[in-house]
Design a protein around this motif. Structure first.
Motif, PDB file in Angstrom:
ATOM      1  N   ILE A  40       0.836  -1.201   0.000  1.00 22.06           N
ATOM      2  CA  ILE A  40       0.000   0.000   0.000  1.00 22.06           C
ATOM      3  C   ILE A  40       0.873   1.254   0.000  1.00 22.06           C
ATOM      4  CG2 ILE A  40      -1.599   1.350   1.423  1.00 22.06           C
ATOM      5  CD1 ILE A  40      -2.932  -1.338   2.147  1.00 22.06           C
ATOM      6  N   CYS A  41       1.955   1.242   0.767  1.00 25.53           N
ATOM      7  CA  CYS A  41       2.877   2.391   0.774  1.00 25.53           C
ATOM      8  C   CYS A  41       3.495   2.607  -0.607  1.00 25.53           C
ATOM      9  CB  CYS A  41       3.968   2.188   1.817  1.00 25.53           C
ATOM     10  SG  CYS A  41       3.404   2.352   3.504  1.00 25.53           S
ATOM     11  N   TRP A  51       2.323   1.745  -3.627  1.00 24.99           N
ATOM     12  CA  TRP A  51       1.379   2.238  -4.617  1.00 24.99           C
ATOM     13  C   TRP A  51       0.786   3.587  -4.239  1.00 24.99           C
ATOM     14  CZ3 TRP A  51       1.566   0.724  -9.348  1.00 24.99           C
ATOM     15  CH2 TRP A  51       2.149  -0.504  -9.629  1.00 24.99           C
ATOM     16  N   SER A  52       0.770   3.922  -2.963  1.00 21.31           N
ATOM     17  CA  SER A  52       0.377   5.278  -2.575  1.00 21.31           C
ATOM     18  C   SER A  52       1.431   6.275  -3.055  1.00 21.31           C
ATOM     19  CB  SER A  52       0.191   5.380  -1.062  1.00 21.31           C
ATOM     20  OG  SER A  52      -0.909   4.613  -0.644  1.00 21.31           O
ATOM     21  N   MET A  91       0.785   6.801  -6.631  1.00 20.47           N
ATOM     22  CA  MET A  91      -0.337   7.715  -6.785  1.00 20.47           C
ATOM     23  C   MET A  91       0.105   9.162  -6.578  1.00 20.47           C
ATOM     24  SD  MET A  91      -4.066   7.472  -5.056  1.00 20.47           S
ATOM     25  CE  MET A  91      -3.668   8.268  -3.531  1.00 20.47           C
ATOM     26  N   GLU A  92       0.998   9.398  -5.623  1.00 16.92           N
ATOM     27  CA  GLU A  92       1.513  10.754  -5.404  1.00 16.92           C
ATOM     28  C   GLU A  92       2.331  11.209  -6.612  1.00 16.92           C
ATOM     29  OE1 GLU A  92       2.322  14.405  -3.637  1.00 16.92           O
ATOM     30  OE2 GLU A  92       0.781  12.912  -3.192  1.00 16.92           O
ATOM     31  N   ALA A 127      -6.899   6.610  -7.070  1.00 16.45           N
ATOM     32  CA  ALA A 127      -6.687   5.556  -6.072  1.00 16.45           C
ATOM     33  C   ALA A 127      -7.533   4.331  -6.379  1.00 16.45           C
ATOM     34  CB  ALA A 127      -7.007   6.085  -4.676  1.00 16.45           C
ATOM     35  N   LEU A 151      -6.533   0.960  -4.610  1.00 17.03           N
ATOM     36  CA  LEU A 151      -6.195   1.394  -3.255  1.00 17.03           C
ATOM     37  C   LEU A 151      -7.430   1.988  -2.580  1.00 17.03           C
ATOM     38  CD1 LEU A 151      -2.814   3.144  -4.063  1.00 17.03           C
ATOM     39  CD2 LEU A 151      -3.126   0.942  -2.929  1.00 17.03           C
ATOM     40  N   ALA A 200      -6.903   4.299   0.320  1.00 15.83           N
ATOM     41  CA  ALA A 200      -6.437   5.647  -0.017  1.00 15.83           C
ATOM     42  C   ALA A 200      -7.522   6.430  -0.752  1.00 15.83           C
ATOM     43  CB  ALA A 200      -5.184   5.574  -0.885  1.00 15.83           C
ATOM     44  N   THR A 223      -4.249  -3.884  -3.689  1.00 15.22           N
ATOM     45  CA  THR A 223      -4.515  -4.413  -2.354  1.00 15.22           C
ATOM     46  C   THR A 223      -4.817  -5.906  -2.416  1.00 15.22           C
ATOM     47  OG1 THR A 223      -5.334  -2.255  -1.664  1.00 15.22           O
ATOM     48  CG2 THR A 223      -5.911  -4.128  -0.279  1.00 15.22           C
TER      49      THR A 223
END
Length: 181
Positions: free
Chosen positions: A49-50, A52-53, A56-57, A95, A100, A103, A145
């Motif tokens: 998750i970290c 792919w977050s 996303m950023e 997201a 995600l 998120a 996820t």
């Protein structure tokens, strides 16, 4: 509160039966093994998750999310007037595209709150209903996820479910949009 009591009751019953049957040592070993598996699972899924977050950023910073917001303007013409609502909406959809959901939820809530400011009375606008439908259907290009959960469970190829996810996502979004119209 009731669920907490149920869980505590289940644990107490398990401990009582383990002690009564003379399998206290096995119960303790199983509990320790379960805790270890839970920690491994959380670290695996949390790491994915970290990662792919962060992707996303990067999408947001390099303008891909902005391009997505331009694509969303015809679907959400009233929200397009509010820059913050449109930004939250594009981050929510980004997201969801990456799978995600955790998120996507805060961005979806921010977008819904911005859209709800223009409500008159207790009736949700068509755009707000469309946002709820799109979030519920959640079209996904990469179900990150789910892939992380599959990897933690020992799947050899966690992303081998992609065709099924794409078909089911497309069907659910299409059905949701048709029902919303």
């Amino acid at each position: 509160m009731a669920l907490s009591r149920i869980w505590v009751s289940m644990i107490c019953v398990a401990l009582a039966f383990g002690a009564a049957s003379g399998r206290g040592a096995q119960l303790g070993a199983a509990a320790a093994q379960g805790v270890q598996q839970a920690v491994d699972f959380c670290l695996t899924v949390g790491g994915m998750i970290c990662l792919w977050s962060g992707v996303m950023e990067l999408m947001r910073r390099c303008g891909i999310a902005g391009g997505l917001s331009r694509l969303l303007r015809p679907l959400f013409p009233h929200a397009a007037r509010d820059v913050q609502a449109l930004d939250a909406l594009s981050m929510n959809v980004s997201a969801n595209l990456l799978g995600l959901g955790n998120a996507a939820t805060p961005a979806g809530v921010r977008a819904a709150q911005a859209m709800a400011r223009e409500l008159r009375g207790d009736t949700a606008s068509d755009e707000l209903c469309l946002l709820v439908v799109l979030n519920t259907a959640s079209i996904q290009l990469l179900p990150v996820t789910i892939a992380a959960v599959r990897e933690a469970a020992g799947a050899a190829v966690p992303f081998d479910i992609l065709p099924a996810v794409w078909v089911s996502s497309l069907c659910s979004v299409t059905a949701g949009l048709l029902a919303g119209r």
